[in-house]
Enzyme design. Structure first.
Site, mmCIF file in Angstrom:
data_model
loop_
_atom_site.group_PDB
_atom_site.id
_atom_site.type_symbol
_atom_site.label_atom_id
_atom_site.label_comp_id
_atom_site.label_asym_id
_atom_site.label_seq_id
_atom_site.Cartn_x
_atom_site.Cartn_y
_atom_site.Cartn_z
ATOM 1 C CB ALA A 70 13.881 61.946 98.789
ATOM 2 C CG ASP B 252 22.378 65.505 93.270
ATOM 3 O OD1 ASP B 252 23.051 66.550 93.112
ATOM 4 O OD2 ASP B 252 22.847 64.471 93.811
#
Length: 229
Positions: free
Chosen positions: A33, A103
């Site tokens: 992604a 993240d």
């Protein structure tokens, strides 16, 4: 993807820092992604502290991609302890003294466990997770990057990371669907869902600027952002 370290330095003059509103941002999304690249770029442009997964430091990961059944539990536990330790270290150094962007969202960690562990292993993992997860801070904002499974498969194949060559397409598709279900119900922090099918904030500075401005305009606890082809 282009190495974010080669991006043009410094924000554009009219690009307000999202960290003026959100001191702790987490970028999430399935493999492919672009979450790590975007988190790193946000940190570099706005002087935030990056808190990034250290996937290459997991000695079981490559073996997991080759034989997921055998190596699922040690892979999962290594990542869990690694992530908890990263967040604990930040808390000990005054978590909010500097804006930070990560993240990974620790609350999402069980998604992988449910996909790969058998019942007995999952019960063991869940006990360990439940004892450690209260140590994790809740972010001020979560950015969830989504894309169609075919797009994720194409991106993973294109970036050519050796150990990822063994990731099966069915696993990537199942992971994308699991993420989608999880964030459909997520309500622990404000959430921006970003469709990245036609948005490339890593390689295109104009897309990055559009995304940053979208952050400045966020209202409420859940928003969706997409641009046309």
């Amino acid at each position: 993807m282009t190495d974010p370290h080669t991006a043009s330095p410094g924000p554009a003059p009219d690009l307000a820092s999202p960290f003026e509103r959100f001191r702790h941002i987490v970028v999430e999304g399935p493999i492919g992604a672009g979450k790590t690249s975007l988190a790193r770029k946000l940190a570099e442009r706005f002087g935030a502290q990056p808190v990034l997964e250290e996937a290459m430091g997991n000695p079981f990961l490559e073996r997991f991609y080759r034989d997921s059944r055998r190596y699922a539990l040690p892979t999962q536990l290594f990542f869990l302890f690694q992530r908890v330790n990263q967040l604990r270290d930040l808390a000990q150094h005054d978590l909010f003294s500097q804006a930070m962007v990560g993240d990974f969202l620790l609350d999402k960690d069980p998604l992988f466990a449910r996909l790969t562990l058998d019942d007995d292993e999952l019960r063991l993992y869940q006990q360990i997770f439940d004892s450690l997860s209260p140590q994790a801070p809740t972010p001020d904002l979560v950015i969830y990057l989504q894309a169609q499974p075919d797009t994720l498969v194409e991106r993973v194949q294109k970036r050519g990371i050796g150990m990822e060559a063994a990731i099966s397409e069915p696993y990537l598709r199942a992971l994308a669907e699991t993420y989608s279900r999880y964030f459909y119900h997520y309500d622990e922090a404000p959430l921006l869902i970003v469709n990245t099918e036609h948005l490339n904030p890593i390689d295109r500075d104009e897309d990055f600027a559009v995304l940053v401005r979208q952050l400045a305009e966020l209202r409420g606890r859940r928003s969706f952002f997409s641009i046309g082809e």
